[in-house]
Design a protein around this motif. Structure first.
Motif, PDB file in Angstrom:
ATOM      1  N   GLU A 169      47.946  30.806  34.740  1.00 35.83           N
ATOM      2  CA  GLU A 169      47.171  31.432  33.673  1.00 35.83           C
ATOM      3  C   GLU A 169      45.907  32.095  34.222  1.00 35.83           C
ATOM      4  O   GLU A 169      45.444  33.113  33.686  1.00 35.83           O
ATOM      5  CB  GLU A 169      46.815  30.385  32.620  1.00 35.83           C
ATOM      6  N   HIS A 170      45.351  31.534  35.291  1.00 43.81           N
ATOM      7  CA  HIS A 170      44.177  32.154  35.905  1.00 43.81           C
ATOM      8  C   HIS A 170      44.590  33.370  36.727  1.00 43.81           C
ATOM      9  O   HIS A 170      43.888  34.390  36.727  1.00 43.81           O
ATOM     10  CB  HIS A 170      43.454  31.138  36.785  1.00 43.81           C
ATOM     11  N   VAL A 172      47.028  35.498  36.240  1.00 47.90           N
ATOM     12  CA  VAL A 172      47.426  36.689  35.465  1.00 47.90           C
ATOM     13  C   VAL A 172      46.233  37.402  34.833  1.00 47.90           C
ATOM     14  O   VAL A 172      46.400  38.488  34.268  1.00 47.90           O
ATOM     15  CB  VAL A 172      48.456  36.313  34.373  1.00 47.90           C
ATOM     16  N   LYS A 173      45.056  36.840  34.914  1.00 49.92           N
ATOM     17  CA  LYS A 173      43.879  37.484  34.335  1.00 49.92           C
ATOM     18  C   LYS A 173      43.457  38.723  35.142  1.00 49.92           C
ATOM     19  O   LYS A 173      42.742  39.584  34.627  1.00 49.92           O
ATOM     20  CB  LYS A 173      42.710  36.505  34.267  1.00 49.92           C
ATOM     21  N   ALA A 174      43.863  38.772  36.406  1.00 53.97           N
ATOM     22  CA  ALA A 174      43.453  39.871  37.274  1.00 53.97           C
ATOM     23  C   ALA A 174      44.612  40.838  37.494  1.00 53.97           C
ATOM     24  O   ALA A 174      45.776  40.429  37.513  1.00 53.97           O
ATOM     25  CB  ALA A 174      42.965  39.325  38.612  1.00 53.97           C
ATOM     26  N   ALA A 210      53.177  35.540  30.430  1.00 56.39           N
ATOM     27  CA  ALA A 210      52.273  36.692  30.420  1.00 56.39           C
ATOM     28  C   ALA A 210      52.999  37.995  30.736  1.00 56.39           C
ATOM     29  O   ALA A 210      52.362  39.055  30.814  1.00 56.39           O
ATOM     30  CB  ALA A 210      51.143  36.465  31.427  1.00 56.39           C
ATOM     31  N   ARG A 212      54.399  38.771  33.545  1.00 55.11           N
ATOM     32  CA  ARG A 212      54.115  39.174  34.931  1.00 55.11           C
ATOM     33  C   ARG A 212      55.179  38.602  35.856  1.00 55.11           C
ATOM     34  O   ARG A 212      55.745  37.540  35.610  1.00 55.11           O
ATOM     35  CB  ARG A 212      52.734  38.660  35.366  1.00 55.11           C
ATOM     36  N   THR A 248      46.525  38.740  44.264  1.00 54.05           N
ATOM     37  CA  THR A 248      46.198  37.326  44.052  1.00 54.05           C
ATOM     38  C   THR A 248      47.262  36.480  44.740  1.00 54.05           C
ATOM     39  O   THR A 248      48.455  36.799  44.666  1.00 54.05           O
ATOM     40  CB  THR A 248      46.173  36.984  42.548  1.00 54.05           C
ATOM     41  N   ARG A 276      42.468  37.545  46.057  1.00 57.20           N
ATOM     42  CA  ARG A 276      41.980  36.413  45.267  1.00 57.20           C
ATOM     43  C   ARG A 276      42.860  35.202  45.602  1.00 57.20           C
ATOM     44  O   ARG A 276      44.094  35.266  45.482  1.00 57.20           O
ATOM     45  CB  ARG A 276      42.045  36.750  43.774  1.00 57.20           C
ATOM     46  N   THR A 292      38.605  28.547  44.715  1.00 58.56           N
ATOM     47  CA  THR A 292      39.051  28.270  43.357  1.00 58.56           C
ATOM     48  C   THR A 292      40.296  27.395  43.457  1.00 58.56           C
ATOM     49  O   THR A 292      41.250  27.743  44.166  1.00 58.56           O
ATOM     50  CB  THR A 292      39.379  29.579  42.620  1.00 58.56           C
ATOM     51  N   VAL A 331      36.743  27.094  39.052  1.00 53.90           N
ATOM     52  CA  VAL A 331      36.654  28.495  39.484  1.00 53.90           C
ATOM     53  C   VAL A 331      35.471  28.671  40.433  1.00 53.90           C
ATOM     54  O   VAL A 331      34.333  28.341  40.116  1.00 53.90           O
ATOM     55  CB  VAL A 331      36.501  29.421  38.259  1.00 53.90           C
TER      56      VAL A 331
END
Length: 335
Positions: A169-170, A172-174, A210, A212, A248, A276, A292, A331
């Protein structure tokens, strides 16, 4: 001066010797006020129990056997800290048996080895569900699993599916491609762990939710040199692909994340910008490196597993209990 005895403690506390013994054994059937009086008498007299006399009198070894895959990783050092904290409070010694390979596990499945001469048994990490169903673990003493789950046996385990989902979930934010490095696990069903399989399941589920996809997947053994080589191979591929950076990478253990950061530094890639990086474990050095990662309450899991076993040793005869622990996302600069 002669050393104080258990009789001296009893006289000073105004109780019987049996009550002192129950306090020393952390037996629940002692009132709080009485327990405090006995503990104060022990402290005032600087009384130290004689472990040999205690064993002879109680007909018990006051030893717990702990079977671990290895001893050389930070995870198992932290796990032992949690286990030993609880056992020491109850005045139990811990005997550690590293298995290292399948042959040792097979040997310990026998009921006459030294590991089974303790009052209780802790088994860490292994996927032992089938062994319990087949009744191959024929132990006479209470047994608890830690960092593993099985029905019909007490266990304290980490929810690695949830940890993987939080990482996904973190991720897919980027924008940009998403890649992953997994830890190679033993292919033999008897000597494997579901830890990294569960992390992958949770991560892939989050990506699918998501909409992705996952780009490149690499696998590394849990070894510093192997992890560095795998990181180099992944970055070689990423840097030659159109639109390969920024991206990422979910490194499913902090050891892999650390190796990836080392390789990025050599190539002049900036963490959190060019690549990332998301790790897993929150090892003691992860904060200093700005990783992270998913924090695991490893010590708490070990302590709870030991507590479950101690309640069995103190007379609990109820159904098997499962204690679930959930990782949490921390994070930092790497993602």
């Amino acid at each position: 001066m002669r050393k104080p005895t258990i009789q001296d403690v009893a006289v000073k506390a105004g109780v019987g010797v049996g009550t002192v013994s129950r306090v020393l054994n952390n037996h629940p059937a002692v009132r709080g006020v009485t327990r405090d009086a006995v503990l104060k008498a022990i402290s005032d007299l600087e009384y130290t129990p004689n472990p040999h006399a205690r064993r002879i009198a109680g007909g018990k070894s006051y030893t717990i056997s702990v079977l671990l895959p290895v001893l050389t990783t930070e995870f198992y050092t932290r796990l032992l800290d949690g286990l030993e904290a609880a056992f020491q409070e109850a005045r139990y010694d811990v005997a550690i048996f590293p298995l290292l390979d399948r042959s040792r596990l097979e040997r310990y499945l026998g009921s006459h080895t030294l590991a089974y001469q303790a009052d209780g048994l802790v088994m860490a990490t292994y996927n032992l569900q089938a062994l319990f169903h087949e009744h191959r673990l024929r132990t006479q003493q209470p047994t608890v699993l830690v960092d593993a789950y099985a029905e019909h046996v007490d266990c304290a385990y980490m929810d690695n599916v949830t940890g993987g989902r939080l990482a996904g979930e973190h991720a897919v934010k980027a924008p940009g491609p998403i890649h992953a490095i997994w830890v190679e696990t033993e292919l033999d069903q008897l000597f494997q762990t579901r830890v990294f399989e569960d992390r992958r399941s949770g991560f892939m589920g989050a990506l699918a939710a998501a909409g992705r996809g996952l780009g490149r997947e690499c696998v590394s053994s849990f070894d510093t040199l192997a992890a560095r080589n795998t990181a180099a191979q992944l970055l070689d591929a990423v840097q030659t692909e159109p639109g390969g950076v920024p991206c990422t990478v979910f490194a499913s253990a902090d050891l892999l994340a650390g190796a990836l950061l080392d390789e990025m530094a050599v190539r002049g890639l900036q963490p959190g910008v060019d690549v990332r990086v998301i790790g897993f474990d929150n090892q003691p050095w992860a904060a200093a490196r700005g990783i992270t990662t998913l924090h695991q309450p490893v010590e708490s899991m070990g302590y709870e597993a030991a507590t479950l076993l101690l309640t069995r040793l103190n007379g609990y005869r109820g159904p098997a209990r499962a204690r679930r622990f959930e990782p949490s996302l921390i994070v930092r600069g790497s993602a």
